[in-house]
Scaffold this active site. Structure first.
Site, mmCIF file in Angstrom:
data_model
loop_
_atom_site.group_PDB
_atom_site.id
_atom_site.type_symbol
_atom_site.label_atom_id
_atom_site.label_comp_id
_atom_site.label_asym_id
_atom_site.label_seq_id
_atom_site.Cartn_x
_atom_site.Cartn_y
_atom_site.Cartn_z
ATOM 1 N N GLY C 54 -6.191 22.079 -14.606
ATOM 2 C CA GLY C 54 -7.291 21.261 -14.117
ATOM 3 C C GLY C 54 -7.556 21.571 -12.660
ATOM 4 O O GLY C 54 -6.674 22.023 -11.930
ATOM 5 N N SER C 55 -8.787 21.312 -12.202
ATOM 6 C CA SER C 55 -9.086 21.456 -10.782
ATOM 7 C C SER C 55 -8.638 20.193 -10.049
ATOM 8 O O SER C 55 -8.212 19.220 -10.668
ATOM 9 C CB SER C 55 -10.576 21.682 -10.592
ATOM 10 O OG SER C 55 -10.938 22.928 -11.152
ATOM 11 N N GLY C 56 -8.708 20.242 -8.732
ATOM 12 C CA GLY C 56 -8.290 19.094 -7.939
ATOM 13 C C GLY C 56 -6.905 19.247 -7.340
ATOM 14 O O GLY C 56 -6.403 18.332 -6.702
ATOM 15 N N HIS C 57 -6.284 20.427 -7.565
ATOM 16 C CA HIS C 57 -4.943 20.681 -7.021
ATOM 17 C C HIS C 57 -4.968 21.769 -5.960
ATOM 18 O O HIS C 57 -3.931 22.343 -5.629
ATOM 19 C CB HIS C 57 -3.992 21.118 -8.138
ATOM 20 C CG HIS C 57 -3.987 20.217 -9.317
ATOM 21 N ND1 HIS C 57 -3.693 18.887 -9.213
ATOM 22 C CD2 HIS C 57 -4.249 20.444 -10.637
ATOM 23 C CE1 HIS C 57 -3.764 18.324 -10.424
ATOM 24 N NE2 HIS C 57 -4.111 19.258 -11.293
ATOM 25 N N LYS C 105 1.754 24.909 -16.678
ATOM 26 C CA LYS C 105 2.439 23.679 -16.298
ATOM 27 C C LYS C 105 2.581 22.806 -17.543
ATOM 28 O O LYS C 105 1.669 22.735 -18.362
ATOM 29 C CB LYS C 105 1.657 22.955 -15.203
ATOM 30 C CG LYS C 105 1.482 23.822 -13.948
ATOM 31 C CD LYS C 105 0.899 23.068 -12.776
ATOM 32 C CE LYS C 105 -0.491 22.531 -13.045
ATOM 33 N NZ LYS C 105 -1.467 23.572 -13.469
ATOM 34 N N ASP C 110 -2.569 21.538 -21.213
ATOM 35 C CA ASP C 110 -2.406 22.905 -20.724
ATOM 36 C C ASP C 110 -1.633 23.746 -21.730
ATOM 37 O O ASP C 110 -2.017 24.882 -22.037
ATOM 38 C CB ASP C 110 -1.667 22.912 -19.380
ATOM 39 C CG ASP C 110 -2.495 22.293 -18.271
ATOM 40 O OD1 ASP C 110 -2.800 21.085 -18.374
ATOM 41 O OD2 ASP C 110 -2.846 22.996 -17.310
ATOM 42 N N HIS C 220 -1.988 14.099 -11.060
ATOM 43 C CA HIS C 220 -3.290 13.794 -11.669
ATOM 44 C C HIS C 220 -3.687 12.358 -11.425
ATOM 45 O O HIS C 220 -4.463 11.788 -12.186
ATOM 46 C CB HIS C 220 -3.246 14.036 -13.176
ATOM 47 C CG HIS C 220 -2.909 15.432 -13.527
ATOM 48 N ND1 HIS C 220 -1.619 15.853 -13.713
ATOM 49 C CD2 HIS C 220 -3.686 16.518 -13.681
ATOM 50 C CE1 HIS C 220 -1.627 17.142 -13.997
ATOM 51 N NE2 HIS C 220 -2.860 17.575 -13.979
#
Ligand SMILES: Nc1ncnc2c1ncn2[C@@H]1O[C@H](COP(=O)(O)OP(=O)(O)O)[C@@H](O)[C@H]1O
Ligand SMILES: Nc1ncnc2c1ncn2[C@@H]1O[C@H](COP(=O)(O)OP(=O)(O)O)[C@@H](O)[C@H]1O
Ligand SMILES: [Mg+2]
Ligand SMILES: [Mg+2]
Ligand SMILES: [Mg+2]
Ligand SMILES: [Mg+2]
Lengths: 334, 208, 334, 208
Positions: C54-57, C105, C110, C220
């Site tokens: 996911g994005s945001g990391h 991960k 995922d 998250h």
């Protein structure tokens, strides 16, 4: 106030201990004077570069000490200029015989403390000191009769470029002239989505409603020039760039070094999104981006927001920009 | 007449006032500055007040010089060099003075304020601490001219300082951090004018 | 919700455009598939390293693509695993004939999406794919009967180390074995002072009172294992390190690579302060710090908080760690 | 009897339900997950619902396969592969079936759910979408055994799914993101069990 700290009074020195622990290969930290030095003593004949200011803007300045950049950085209390003692200690330590350049951001406190230090260092140790004052924040009107513009993002770019020049062995006069050139060629503008909280104060410096933003913000949690309703990234980018572009002349072949800077609490995702907007506007405006930085470089504690800095950069400046640098905050070529 | 002991009492008194008012000073600075004036002053005055206990002083000028150096070394920000210079310059006016009356104290304060001007280049109405000092000096001299003793002159100075401080509220700042706010700096009292008024009020209690 | 964005639905692709604009010298971004690649095609015979999530990391994973690290990173929606199509596209692109390693991960989404991609890539293109699943978060109990531990900070260290091994020309089997070794040698634990807001959701994922913190947080915005009263940095460091140290054996000569990671909204000042606490505890525990990272590497949007990762590292691992790396997020030796 | 058109109606109906319920699904996921289940499902169903208009399909199995692939390609997260696999496997059960009665639909649903199990390895009581599907399949078969037609069997399945969904509230999650919460996952309904129940309810409206 929610922070990862112990006693608010110990924040700066404990963070400096952390820097010392994290970077023993590159840095040496004088905890008593709160000065961050390069690990190795200055090379004879190299101009010493000293900067400093209030803490809370990390990585600036302590994280910008190292090969190709600063020789020493004085850490004040959070958002409070360091004192002349610190600057004098630093100045004496990094005098390699070629003199020392003070890089000062234009705040009354910083300017006065650095001034006192320069007077004292010259008197006490005979060190030749020159100073450059950075005042690049277009949010503030420039005037002889006020404190003038604030010094913000251009400081980071200047420290990199003049750091490379000093590393090359340029003289104090040359370094000072270059520093002045860079200071005059850079302009910045910032905005905030949230305030920040000075640890010793314990509460936010200002309050912003959920649908408001503060435009023309500095880096000390000072309120900005105007409060406005939140706007999309595209409009924010326009609002920030418009006065910057109005104040810099990019006609001719000169490109720009662009910094899309985060204020500390804004994630990289948003900074890249903002950089996209900025790049589009620059393209439309006919400004060529020679180099860029996207990230947190000159921050305001945990403030959410960003600033844009544009530096008019000819080939000489870009060459100095590309020279090796090895600091905790900026590293390439090494 | 004020002797060395009066001066150490002044510093001690002011330190305790600043410690009490630190949050208030910081709140004033939050409105038009960066929310640190109270902690800056408190950090410096704690150190300055410790001087008298840690060291034996033989003269007023030596003591005031140390106070000034201590403020320069511990306060930082704009107020550090300004208050530091104030005391350093004031010290210069007390060479060979062991007992100070209205004339000596008046000369000392004026020398100190000239130091503030030399450092900060403020003018009347710039919304800085000078806007408390300037009417205070005038009132002091006027009172002395009208025959006041040191106590009376300091009392008059303190009252004038307070009026000057209050008058900063309606000003637009042209010096220091508050100047970045332009129009928005109006409507708030200047923190430095407030801490300066407290210093003169403290002098009125301790030096006379 | 206050963010520097335009339409919440466009956040990921607009940020990718920003990455493309900022790093044309090093990256190539496939906007349609939302994959970040190194600018130059893969060297024949080099194992391809693909990660994603996911994005945001950020900077993970897109900012960790480059020489000595990843070959490709697939960007999902914010906090949502990317889809097999993206991973398949990436896998085919970075197959230099030596096979491709997927770095995953341990999140159900995922794992399942990468599994489908590997099956499809093997069937369609005949690419040999191996996978390593990172599950290093000691906040979560490991068990065969649950989803097991989450994958967090060790992922960054693994991508660096295995990236160096792939660059050296090690085989797919060797890279996969090394990746498994690193995954087994790393443990992390995190905490949050504030929640974060997923752009599409528009409000914070959880609420924390002004005097509370959430310990055992993931990346998250998931609530953690327990909510506690705020504690000083020193106690927070103990709370984070205790379970990490309990789960890793540092007897013998093995040192540690330590990462003091910010969750995105915590300033560097606090991270260095926390690193000081961590370094003190490690010294008391007899753990030698071989290398360290202090900064924002695996984040959770604008969440305030931090995590600590410890990786047991022998000389081989430290050597690979020191090898040159040139990505937007991590760079040295080049 | 359900024909190709019934299946496209099912997908269209479910897409509109998911769009209406997206915020609710995300709220459920906020409590024990990462606040994206609604937007994940909505993103996928918007695309899946577009298929029927964009392309001419000649058979149920070809259509369901495309739906499954579209979900796999557009949803992401845990639900993408799970719902994607569900439709891909269901498609496999409809080879050569043009008109589906209770027996065919029952076999199709069971094949789909076996796909969910194969992908996710959940067991009964793990607090996942399987806790809605498992009682739904049983109720479907029981209803068929008791002589129900497709409509009745789907209605029974939907009711059982809803009960299974509600029962997830008291469970501790052992699979998916909610499992990281341990004890704290109790007290909240599972988002995936909720979206699955909506899918079965939608089938009861559209397929019979
Ligand atoms: N140029 C100046 N001359 C005189 N006083 C000044 C000047 N600039 C600032 N000041 C005083 O300093 C005060 C602020 O001090 P402080 O908050 O401690 O420092 P800083 O502004 O660096 O944070 C102001 O309220 C003002 O009274
Ligand atoms: N292993 C599994 N088997 C079956 N269903 C699962 C499994 N893991 C998660 N789920 C379902 O997926 C739902 C979450 O989906 P979603 O929020 O879209 O994905 P993510 O958890 O990746 O954010 C959960 O509510 C649960 O019903
Ligand atoms: Mg200050
Ligand atoms: Mg201040
Ligand atoms: Mg998700
Ligand atoms: Mg979810």
């Amino acid at each position: 106030m929610k922070k990862l700290i112990n006693d608010p009074a110990d924040v700066v020195v404990e963070a400096l201990r952390g820097m010392a622990a994290a970077h023993p290969d590159r840095l040496r930290v004088d905890l008593e004077n709160r000065v961050v030095y390069r690990r190795d003593p200055i090379r004879a004949g190299k101009v010493g570069l000293v900067s400093g200011g209030g803490s809370g803007h990390e990585p600036m300045h302590g994280g910008l000490v190292g090969l190709g950049m600063l020789d020493a950085a004085c850490a004040g209390e959070v958002f409070t200029s360091p004192v002349p003692d610190q600057m004098m200690a630093a100045t004496k330590q990094v005098d390699g015989g070629a003199g020392v350049l003070h890089i000062v951001k234009n705040y009354t406190g910083d300017v006065m403390n650095f001034e006192m230090a320069a007077e004292l260092a010259a008197a006490e140790a005979g060190t030749e000191v020159q100073s450059v004052v950075v005042d690049d924040d277009v949010a503030v009107q420039d005037s002889l009769y006020t404190a003038g513009r604030r010094g913000v993002g251009t400081t980071v770019l200047l420290e990199k470029i003049v750091g490379a020049a000093a590393e090359e062995g340029r003289s104090l006069a040359d370094c000072a002239a270059l520093a002045t050139q860079v200071a005059e060629s850079g302009r910045s503008m910032g905005m905030a989505l949230t305030s920040c909280t000075v640890p010793a104060a314990g509460k936010p410096t200002f309050d912003l409603a959920e649908d408001e933003m503060e435009v023309g913000i500095g880096i000390h949690g000072e309120p900005g020039r105007k409060r406005m309703p939140m706007a999309p990234a595209k409009e924010v980018a326009e609002m920030l760039l418009e006065p910057v572009l109005a104040d810099l002349d990019f006609t001719g072949d000169t490109g720009a070094i662009v910094m899309m800077n985060g204020m500390g609490g804004t994630p990289l995702l948003e900074l890249y999104l903002m950089y996209h907007e900025v790049a589009q506007i620059l393209e439309k405006s006919g400004v060529t981006v020679a180099r860029n930085l996207v990230g947190n470089y000159i921050t305001s504690l945990e403030m959410a927001g960003c600033s844009v800095t544009l530096l008019r950069a000819d080939d000489d400046l870009v060459g100095l920009w590309d020279a090796p640098v090895n600091t905790p905050g900026l590293r390439w070529g090494v | 007449m004020a002797n060395l002991q009066s001066f150490t009492e002044w510093i001690a008194d002011y330190a305790s006032v600043v410690s009490e008012q630190a949050d208030y000073l910081t709140d004033l600075d939050r409105a038009i500055g960066d929310a640190d004036h109270g902690s800056n002053m408190n950090r410096g005055m704690v150190k300055a007040a410790e001087l008298a206990g840690a060291e034996e002083f033989s003269a007023i000028d030596a003591y005031l010089k140390k106070v000034g150096m201590s403020l320069v070394s511990n306060v930082g920000g704009a107020s550090g060099p300004l208050y530091g210079t104030f005391f350093l310059r004031m010290a210069g006016a007390f060479a060979d003075v062991a007992e100070a009356g209205a004339a000596e104290v008046g000369a000392g304060l004026r020398a100190g304020v000239e130091g503030i001007l030399a450092r900060g280049k403020a003018e009347t109405g710039d919304k800085t601490m000078y806007d408390a000092w300037s009417p205070a000096l005038d009132a002091f001299d006027e009172a002395v001219g009208a025959g006041s003793d040191l106590a009376g002159a300091l009392r008059a100075a303190a009252d004038a300082a307070a009026r000057g401080r209050d008058a900063t509220k309606d000003l637009i700042a042209r010096k220091g951090r508050a100047s970045y706010l332009g129009e928005r700096s109006r409507g708030h009292i200047d923190p430095g004018a407030t801490s300066s008024t407290l210093l003169i009020e403290s002098a009125a209690r301790s030096l006379a």
